[in-house]
Each structure stands twice: as structure tokens, then as C-alpha cells.
Motif scaffolding. Structure first.
Motif, PDB file in Angstrom:
ATOM      1  N   LEU A 176     137.053  92.695  22.921  1.00 22.82           N
ATOM      2  CA  LEU A 176     138.045  93.745  22.694  1.00 22.82           C
ATOM      3  C   LEU A 176     139.229  93.182  21.921  1.00 22.82           C
ATOM      4  N   THR A 177     139.921  94.041  21.213  1.00 26.46           N
ATOM      5  CA  THR A 177     141.199  93.675  20.624  1.00 26.46           C
ATOM      6  C   THR A 177     142.297  93.967  21.654  1.00 26.46           C
ATOM      7  N   LEU A 178     143.497  93.484  21.392  1.00 27.57           N
ATOM      8  CA  LEU A 178     144.578  93.731  22.347  1.00 27.57           C
ATOM      9  C   LEU A 178     144.882  95.220  22.541  1.00 27.57           C
ATOM     10  N   PRO A 179     144.957  96.039  21.482  1.00 33.20           N
ATOM     11  CA  PRO A 179     145.174  97.476  21.716  1.00 33.20           C
ATOM     12  C   PRO A 179     144.058  98.102  22.563  1.00 33.20           C
ATOM     13  N   GLU A 180     142.814  97.672  22.322  1.00 35.59           N
ATOM     14  CA  GLU A 180     141.704  98.205  23.115  1.00 35.59           C
ATOM     15  C   GLU A 180     141.798  97.753  24.568  1.00 35.59           C
TER      16      GLU A 180
END
Length: 805
Positions: free
Chosen positions: A634-638
Motif C-alpha cells: 500500500l501507499t501511505l494515502p491508501e
């Protein structure tokens, strides 16, 4: 639903009709001309009986006569696995019984030995695959062949490639004839071979439509019938292409150079690790005065060097910096493209603000201060690392509290500036030696001076692990009998005797292969690779070849060569001699610090990873993740969305699949143009004698021995004296060098981790040998010459032409 007309198949029915039928139906929906036909679906295959009545009814609706009967497995024509030619096709089949027999034969071809081996190599489970079959009218072909909408050899999306021959296309795809070969780059095609210019133009236009309509470069089979009508017989993604760079708003073409190969990391970076590394690399390059856009291409980090190449004041300096930051393969590409008119220098106004001037003054002060007092600089460096090691860190108890800490450290600091300038100074001093000593010392002699280098944290780690192995000698039988995974489980459970491993992991457990990716488990989490290395050490019984003695011998040779080169330089010119002696000595005092900056940065990555795993554990407990480590996809926003209650499991599944697919990629280009061209294909090929692989000498010496090809250091076994052949090498690989007699890698730079450690152990090393892990076999006798930069095989014909800088 046993039989479907191709024209009635809808998008999303791949599991019912298989890859080939799905692709043909997509062509029909795009309005392309496809021979009429039908599909015997996977439902019929699942029951095991050919649906005779339905098949023969569909065959008669085609008008009977000659047809092509072709496999259409669900694992076929995939974006990363084409299965080209693996499963059976039958052409010019005529008659009821013959059609039914051919369908059954296509079913049977799903489980042949070659197909099963292909699935295993592609990581596809056998029990997930089913077979459909396509039956189509035969095209009476005057000429036929294959169209690639991108060049499969260079990767260029600006060119199409056509191979053609008279008659049916099977002669081309099966390699039975010498096909006419055309590269279509938009210029007027010449009149030659079996295809007239107007047909080549038509094929290029068709290719452009297919690539646009199917959203990916295509490998298409085609045929012109006796009336001159073009038919499309198949289209599937080109599976061998490396992804193209993302579109840039800046004027093209652009040059992108990959970072991982010089860092000893060719595997893809996890999505969570990508944002962290972008910031770290940009910061590192800024210390060399380079402003570089960092982009994600195929899960790897590439830097856009185009603006620097077109800058009149910086372009020539770029070649020197390439040797330090990117390695000789990328350096050769840049040298070549500097003469390319597309990268000609552009006159532009440059603004020098006070911030830039201040940064420059700090850099000069940092370098001069280090040169003046190297011992004090080293003390500051290792003091800062020790401070990082002992610094207490506390973690909140909930994901909601942990996440802001992770977000605030999206670009972790690589350590205090007290580390940066000593490290940079060591690199700069080593880089000045070849031009300063030109005509006085060979590159091989300079590399000897850089051997047995003190003050290197990676060398200290390797030697510390050697001492652990010596203490573990009483437990040799246990450590050689059990597998590394079994030993790791026992260690983590406290079930092994104490022979110093816990203390080793307390200092170095934050390391691992590909350690710059926060998504990769550290040795402290999974010490199985450490146990594999300990087993290698315990097999070494020759005290003369012990790592500590080899390191000492390399240091003695280095000091002797330093004195000799200083004497030579003084004989030519006294001032030059004094400067050479000063810089040679500073190189030995400072170049070993190369690893210190990266090692210091691992503490921030360790803390970041620990907090991410804590967040992942909470999400797993809430049923939002299957495993805590899934946060790496995952990315940080996700991740923020997941912490707030969103379900990320579908995203994780897609990302994991893409990551595993990229892990299987055999080669990664060191440099790409913006149209996807592998820039190394533009270089002039150097031809070997059929037994010699050409690379770059990185550690002096010559040795003959048996090769050990290793793709993953985690469970590697390298017998004492074997020559390690690997795609790359980062600090997680270097403990293997302690038993190896020599080193061959496909990537790297003379100043990179692997070659540096090889020099310090005094083992010959040749780097940047393209295709080494494919051309060399485990057990094969080879000779590694670190002076000439060659690897000689014992069997003629085992090597061929290779491109090298």
C-alpha cells in the motif's frame, strides 16, 4: 454453454473461453478483420467429453472445409506469460472426425511436460488452468507473419517490427524459414522482400490501432490472402517488454538511468518503499549538485538525467559522476548519448541564488575539513552511528497514533550531516585518483590501493559474522544438518545455544538483501539468510583462506602499492608526487566510509518498518489484511484509508501479483529512453572469441575455479573456493564473499558495495558482465581476470557477443 461464436464473446469471459479466444473477440469488437470461427469453452473441457453435436453444428455453420484448431488456455496470452507455441495448434483440419480429434488433442496438450515446466517458471498453479479451443476458417495465405507494435529487442515504442514469409505464418512463428525482417520507424519503407511498401504501411497502421485499442504493445499474427486482403489471426501483449517510462511534460526525448543495479538491488521496490527511496535518492544526488526527477518504472527507481545532459556547464562533469553514482554500464550510455544531437547542450539562463551559494560553501567546507582531519571525521561518523543505535524509540499503541509518525517520516533522514561529508569526500578522493595518476599507475594498481580498506561497516559486519561462525564450531553438526528456515525458527523461539548470534543481530539485524526497501524483512525478523551464510563458513577448513587473513593480506598489498605509486609520482614531478601521496593516503583513510551513510540510514528505515508492521498487525486483527506485512503493498494515502476503515485487500492482491511478476523478470535495463528503448542496445557490440565474456575489472587478480550461480543469497550455498556468479550484490550478499574464490556480477560499479568488499578480501572480481547468470552454469570451470575484466569459460561456444562499456 459449450460452444460460442467468436463474435458473441464479451469482455470478462476469459475464464470461459481462454486467452486466445478472448484476444480474438477483442479484435472483433475493435472492428478488425478476423476469420470467422467459434470457441469450445472450458465448461466442455471440465466435463471431459467433446460436445460432438454442438461442435459439428458450429463447424457446418462455418461451411465445413479446412479450419484451424487452436488451444485457448485460461493461462495463455497473459501480460507476463504468452505460452507462445507451448500448447498445440492444428492447421488445415478438414472433416467431422478430424475436427473432433484435433479438439481432444488440444485439450491433452495442456499437461505436456514442456507446458507444465513453463507454468512452473511463470509461477502459475497447475490446478488453476483450464483449456478452451478455437476453431476458425483457414486463410489461404499468400504471405503471412508476425507484427510487433514495439521493437521486442530494443524496447522502442517508436518502431514496429514485422517478420514475413510467403505461405502460412506457421513457418515464421516456428522458425522454419529465414523470414524477411522489417523495422518500421515512420520513414518510407524500402522495396524489398515479400512485402511491398504499401502493405508495410498498412501493417504499421494496424499495429498503431491495436496498441491504442488494446492499451498495450501487441504481438499480432496476420496473413494476406490470395486476393490481397489482410486478416488478423491473433493478438496478445508483448510479454518481454520492460515497462516504458511515464509520460513527461518536459520536451523529449528523455534519458532515465536505473539506481538499483549499482546499489546491488535488481528486485522491484515495494509500493511502501518507493516514496521513501525517491526522497533519499534525490537528497543523495543533490549532494553532488544534481537535481534529478526520480520516477517509478516497473517497480524500479530511475533518474531523469536529461536536463543535466543538456546543461552546457554540467554535462561533461556528468560522465565522472556516473562512475560514482550509477556504474560503468550507465556511464557508457551517457558517454554515447552526449554525442547524440537529441541531447545536444542548450543555452539557458542559470540563476544562482544565495541558497545555492550557501550550499556550495558548506560542501567545500565539509570536504576540506574532512581532508584536513580524517581521523576526527571518522570519529564523528561512527559516533553518530552509535548514537542512532542507542537512541531509545517508543511506539504508540494504536494504528491511528502510529500512522502520523510514519507519515511525518515519509523521507527518513540518512543520518546527521557529520556523516554526509566524510562519505562524499571518500568517494571524491577515490574518483580523482585515475586522472591524477594517468601515465603513472594502471587502474588495476589503483584498485589494489583500495583493497583491504579499513573503517568499512560492511566489512566489519562480515568479519563479525566470521567470528560468530568460529564460536559456533562446537555446534557444527546441528548447523549443517538443519535447514536455515528451521534454524531461524528455533533461534527466534530461544531454542538454540548461545554462540554470539544474538549479539551480532543486535548490531546488524537491521540489515538484509535489498535493505533500502522498507518493505523487505530484516535479518532480525528472519535470520534464515544468516544461518545459510554460517553454514558456508563452517564448511571452510583452510585456515590460510580465512576471511580475516585474506583481509590482512589485501591490506598489506594495498600499503605496499601506495608506497610504490607515491615513489613513481614523485619521480615524475615533485609537487604532483606530494599531492598523489596525500590523496592516496586519504583514500585509504576515508573510502571505507562509503558504507557508513547507508548504514546510518537503516536505523530510520528500521523504525519506519517496525511501525508499519504494528499498523499492519492491527489491520490484520480487524480483518482488513490477511497478513501484517501486506502493508508493504500500500501507499501511505491508501494506508490512511485502511486505518480509517477502508478495505485494502483487493488493492493488496493486485499489487502482490504485480510484485511477484516483476520478481521473475530476468533482466532490468540500466538506462531507458522515453520511448522505452533500452539505451544499451544503441552501443556498439564488442565481439568475444566465443569463450570470453566481457565486463569491467573491479578487483585485481586472476583465479580459475568452479562457478556457483546464485540468484538469491537467502539460502545460497557457496563452497570454499567457488566463484560466485550473481546478478548483483549489495551488503546482504557480501558475507558470501568470505568463502568465494572470485566474483562475477551482471551489474555494479567499481565503487559499489560488492566490488569494494571483494577488493578488501583480495578476491578477483569482474562486474557488468551482461547475461552472466544465464551463460555460466553452476559447476562449470571458469577463469576470472579482474585485471582485464574478462571471464573465460572452459567450453567453446558457451559465450557469444556481449555489449559492454
Amino acid at each position: 454453454m459449450d460452444v460460442l461464436k467468436l463474435s458473441t464473446i464479451n469482455s470478462g469471459q476469459r475464464e470461459l473461453v481462454g486467452g486466445k479466444a478472448d484476444g480474438l473477440a477483442a479484435l472483433i469488437r475493435l472492428g478488425e478483420r478476423v476469420p470467422d470461427g467459434f470457441c469450445v469453452t472450458t465448461e466442455a473441457y471440465g466435463r471431459g467429453e467433446v460436445p460432438r453435436a454442438a461442435v459439428l453444428s458450429a463447424y457446418r455453420r462455418l461451411g465445413g472445409g479446412r479450419v484451424a484448431v487452436r488451444s485457448s488456455a485460461t493461462a495463455e496470452d497473459l501480460p507476463d506469460a504468452s505460452f507462445a507455441g507451448q500448447q498445440d495448434t492444428f492447421l488445415a483440419v478438414e472433416g467431422d472426425d478430424e475436427v473432433l480429434t484435433a479438439i481432444r488433442a488440444c485439450w491433452d496438450s495442456l499437461h505436456t511436460g514442456r507446458v507444465s515446466a513453463y507454468r512452473e517458471a511463470a509461477g502459475i498453479a497447475h490446478d488453476t488452468v483450464r483449456m478452451a479451443v478455437v476453431v476458425q476458417r483457414m486463410v489461404d495465405a499468400e504471405v503471412a507473419g508476425v507484427l510487433f507494435t514495439a521493437d521486442p529487442l530494443t524496447g522502442s515504442r517508436s518502431a514496429s517490427v514485422v517478420d514475413a514469409a510467403p505461405g502460412p505464418g506457421t513457418a515464421v512463428v516456428d522458425g522454419e524459414v529465414e523470414a524477411d525482417h522489417y523495422v518500421l520507424d515512420g520513414t518510407a519503407p524500402e522495396e524489398r522482400g515479400c512485402l511491398a511498401p504499401n502493405r508495410l504501411k498498412e501493417l504499421r497502421a494496424v499495429g498503431e490501432r491495436l496498441q491504442r485499442g488494446l492499451c498495450a504493445p501487441q504481438d499480432a499474427e496476420w496473413a494476406y490472402d490470395r486476393e490481397g486482403t489482410l486478416w488478423l489471426l491473433q493478438s496478445r501483449p508483448i510479454t518481454t517488454l520492460f515497462p516504458a517510462p511515464p509520460a513527461s511534460r518536459k520536451p523529449g526525448p528523455r534519458l532515465y538511468v536505473e539506481f538499483g543495479h549499482v546499489q546491488g538491488m535488481l528486485q522491484p521496490v515495494t509500493p511502501m518503499g518507493m516514496s521513501t527511496l525517491k526522497g533519499l535518492l534525490a537528497d543523495m544526488l543533490a549532494s553532488f549538485g544534481m537535481s534529478v526527477d526520480i520516477v517509478d518504472i516497473g517497480g524500479r527507481l530511475y533518474g531523469d538525467l536529461t536536463d543535466t545532459m543538456r546543461d552546457p556547464s554540467r554535462r561533461q562533469r556528468l560522465v565522472t559522476l556516473m562512475a560514482v553514482d550509477f556504474g560503468p554500464r550507465a556511464q557508457a550510455v551517457v558517454e554515447h548519448l552526449l554525442d547524440d544531437p537529441r541531447f545536444a547542450p542548450e543555452q539557458r539562463a542559470r540563476r544562482r541564488g544565495t541558497a545555492t551559494s550557501a550550499a556550495g560553501l558548506k560542501a567545500v567546507a565539509g570536504v576540506l575539513g574532512t581532508l584536513a582531519r580524517p581521523a576526527a571525521a571518522r570519529t564523528r561518523v561512527f559516533g553518530a552511528i552509535e548514537h542512532l543505535r542507542r537512541q531509545p524509540v517508543t511506539d504508540p499503541s494504536t494504528a491511528a497514533e502510529l500512522l502520523p509518525l510514519v507519515e511525518a517520516a515519509e523521507q527518513p533522514d540518512t543520518g546527521p550531516r557529520t556523516i554526509t561529508w566524510p562519505v562524499v569526500t571518500g568517494l571524491l578522493v577515490a574518483a580523482t585518483l585515475p586522472p591524477l595518476l594517468q601515465g603513472i599507475a594502471s587502474d588495476d594498481e589503483i584498485r589494489t590501493v583500495l583493497g583491504g580498506m579499513p573503517h568499512n561497516v560492511t566489512i566489519e559486519m562480515d568479519l563479525a559474522l566470521w567470528q560468530v561462525a568460529r564460536r559456533a564450531a562446537p555446534h557444527r553438526e546441528l548447523l549443517l544438518r538443519a535447514s536455515p528456515d528451521e534454524l531461524a525458527t528455533a533461534h527466534l523461539a530461544g531454542g538454540l545455544p548461545d554462540f554470539g548470534l544474538a549479539a551480532f543481530l543486535d548490531t546488524y539485524g537491521l540489515r538484509c538483501a535489498a535493505e533500502i526497501d522498507v518493505g523487505v524483512p530484516r535479518w532480525s525478523e528472519n535470520p534464515a539468510p544468516v544461518f545459510a551464510i554460517l553454514a558456508n563458513y563452517l564448511r571452510s577448513t583452510d585456515p590460510h583462506q580465512s576471511p580475516d587473513r585474506r583481509f590482512e593480506r589485501a591490506a598489506v598489498r594495498a600499503e605496499a602499492m601506495l608506497a610504490e605509486l607515491t615513489r613513481r609520482a614523485r619521480r615524475t614531478r615533485r609537487v604532483r608526487g606530494r599531492l598523489a601521496g596525500f590523496l592516496l593516503r586519504r583514500a585509504r583513510e576515508l573510502s571505507g566510509l562509503r558504507e557508513a551513510g547507508k548504514f546510518a540510514g537503516l536505523y530510520a528505515l528500521r523504525d519506519r518498518r517496525r511501525r508499519l508492521l504494528l499498523i499492519g498487525a492491527e489491520l490484520q486483527a480487524r480483518g482488513l489484511l490477511d497478513d501484517a506485512d501486506d502493508v508493504r503493498f500500500l501507499t501511505l494515502p491508501e494506508l490512511r484509508t485502511a486505518v480509517d476503515g477502508g478495505d485494502p485487500r483487493e488493492t493488496v492482491a493486485v499489487r502482490r501479483s504485480a510484485y511477484l511478476r516483476e520478481l521473475r523478470r530476468p533482466t532490468v535495463p540500466v538506462a531507458l529512453l522515453s520511448d522505452g528503448t533500452d539505451a544499451e542496445t544503441l552501443l556498439t557490440a564488442r565481439t568475444s572469441d566465443g569463450r570470453t565474456l566481457i565486463g569491467v575489472g573491479a578487483s585485481t587478480g586472476r583465479i580459475s575455479g568452479r562457478a556457483r550461480v546464485v540468484h538469491d543469497p537467502a539460502h545460497a550455498r557457496v563452497e570454499p573456493g567457488e566463484i560466485l556468479v550473481a546478478p548483483t550484490s549489495d551488503p546482504g550478499w557480501t558475507p558470501l564473499f568470505l568463502t568465494a574464490g572470485g566474483l562475477v556480477t551482471e551489474t555494479g560499479a567499481v565503487t559499489a558495495h560488492g566490488p569494494t568488499v571483494a577488493r578488501e578480501y583480495g578476491i578477483p572480481a569482474v562486474i557488468c558482465v551482461r547475461g552472466a547468470t544465464e551463460r555460466i552454469r553452476t559447476g562449470q570451470m571458469i577463469t576470472v581476470d579482474g585485471t582485464t575484466g574478462t571471464v573465460t569459460l572452459d567450453e567453446p561456444g558457451a559465450a557469444d557477443t556481449t555489449r559492454a562499456p
